[in-house]
Motif scaffolding. Structure first.
Motif, PDB file in Angstrom:
ATOM      1  N   ARG A 138       0.728  -1.208  -0.034  1.00 28.83           N
ATOM      2  CA  ARG A 138      -0.011  -0.113  -0.061  1.00 28.83           C
ATOM      3  C   ARG A 138       0.804   1.136   0.037  1.00 28.83           C
ATOM      4  NH1 ARG A 138      -2.556  -1.231   4.063  1.00 28.83           N
ATOM      5  NH2 ARG A 138      -4.221  -2.646   3.074  1.00 28.83           N
ATOM      6  N   ARG A 141       2.157   1.776  -3.486  1.00 22.02           N
ATOM      7  CA  ARG A 141       1.200   2.092  -4.491  1.00 22.02           C
ATOM      8  C   ARG A 141       0.732   3.703  -4.175  1.00 22.02           C
ATOM      9  NH1 ARG A 141      -2.817  -0.931  -2.729  1.00 22.02           N
ATOM     10  NH2 ARG A 141      -1.645  -2.784  -3.533  1.00 22.02           N
ATOM     11  N   TYR A 142       0.791   4.202  -2.996  1.00 19.46           N
ATOM     12  CA  TYR A 142       0.330   5.573  -2.706  1.00 19.46           C
ATOM     13  C   TYR A 142       1.451   6.328  -2.383  1.00 19.46           C
ATOM     14  CZ  TYR A 142      -4.419   3.333  -2.755  1.00 19.46           C
ATOM     15  OH  TYR A 142      -5.386   2.622  -3.471  1.00 19.46           O
ATOM     16  N   HIS A 144       3.422   6.472   0.236  1.00 19.30           N
ATOM     17  CA  HIS A 144       3.303   6.913   1.553  1.00 19.30           C
ATOM     18  C   HIS A 144       4.787   6.335   2.332  1.00 19.30           C
ATOM     19  CE1 HIS A 144      -1.339   6.735   1.466  1.00 19.30           C
ATOM     20  NE2 HIS A 144      -0.928   7.846   1.222  1.00 19.30           N
ATOM     21  N   GLU A 203       1.844   4.843   7.344  1.00 15.67           N
ATOM     22  CA  GLU A 203       1.764   6.251   6.841  1.00 15.67           C
ATOM     23  C   GLU A 203       2.459   6.973   7.720  1.00 15.67           C
ATOM     24  OE1 GLU A 203      -2.042   7.255   5.545  1.00 15.67           O
ATOM     25  OE2 GLU A 203      -2.831   5.481   4.874  1.00 15.67           O
TER      26      GLU A 203
END
Length: 274
Positions: A138, A141-142, A144, A203
């Motif tokens: 994740r 992908r983003y 972070h 994050e």
């Protein structure tokens, strides 16, 4: 328990409301499906017995409505048979749905048992790895940040040697409880070795990780001083700014930082960002 009682009571009241609607709509409009809904809900959330009780209520409600709204003049025998068949259908729904709910809960318990460290209640080594790798995907992908902390207890062996393994196990349990209370609900905590723990801060950049780890260290110090444990914690933290490495490489970097913390006197944390 309160939730189950509320659902059961609401389901029973719903059968009365449906019965009144059935009475107003007349015999030409079938409410069979609506009667089945509270039976299904009570069986799923409350259990088989509660589902059967609601099935009885639904059947009685239907029977009273049709007894008072019977323009075709059906005999009592026919009405009784129709009520019996509806009751059988409702009971079958309650029984089947309750079995499905029990199976689902049993599978969920087995899943949790397979992922949980039995002593501490934290994620075990394999489940922690899986969850962190999902979080790393994740983060890639983003784009972070992500921080991983490796926690090792200082002087834990002395506790086992002088006070016994039962006391050592109790210490590990208290440490695990403290970690869970000190981190966010979105963070991931696991036990990856005897007295080794790890936390993934989703994050979370370097500055945020420093604040979180300092808070964790202080919380652990308070717990150990109040409980009389002669242990501290050394923590190594690695932060990925955007592109995370593999899980093993990331954990290895955090492990190295943890050993640096031990070399600098223990009861502290060392940080690195990549």
């Amino acid at each position: 328990m309160i939730k189950r009682h509320i659902i059961f009571a609401a389901s029973f009241v719903t059968t009365i409301i449906i019965g009144y609607s059935d009475y107003l709509s007349g015999v030409h409009v079938s409410m069979m499906l609506l009667y089945a809904v509270p039976v299904l809900l009570s069986a799923w959330y409350c259990g088989k017995v509660e589902g059967i009780f609601v099935a009885v209520g639904a059947t009685v409600s239907w029977f009273l409505v049709n007894a008072n709204n019977n323009p075709s003049g059906e005999s009592e025998a026919v009405m009784s048979w129709n009520a019996f068949t509806r009751f059988g259908i409702f009971v079958l729904i309650a029984y089947t749905v309750s079995l499905q709910a029990q199976l689902r809960r049993a599978l969920e318990r087995e899943r949790l048992r397979s992922e949980t460290d039995r002593l501490t209640g934290l994620l075990n080594k394999g489940a922690f790895r899986d969850r962190v790798e999902e979080e790393m995907d994740r983060a890639r992908r983003y784009k972070h940040s992500l921080s991983l902390a490796f926690i090792d207890l200082d002087n834990f062996k002395r506790v086992n040697d002088t006070q016994g393994h039962a006391r050592g196990d109790r210490l590990l349990q208290q440490v695990s409880e403290t970690i869970l209370h000190a981190i966010r609900r979105t963070d991931i905590a696991g036990r990856i070795g005897g007295d080794e723990f790890a936390v993934c801060f989703a994050e979370t950049g370097e500055e945020e990780a420093r604040k979180a780890i300092n808070h964790l260290l202080k919380t652990l110090q308070i717990m150990t001083s109040q409980s009389g444990w002669q242990v501290t914690a050394s923590i190594g933290v690695v932060t990925c700014r955007e592109l995370c490495d593999t899980y093993d490489a990331l954990l290895g970097k955090a492990d190295k930082q943890m050993y640096l913390a031990k070399e600098k006197g223990k009861n502290t944390a060392e940080f690195v960002a990549i």
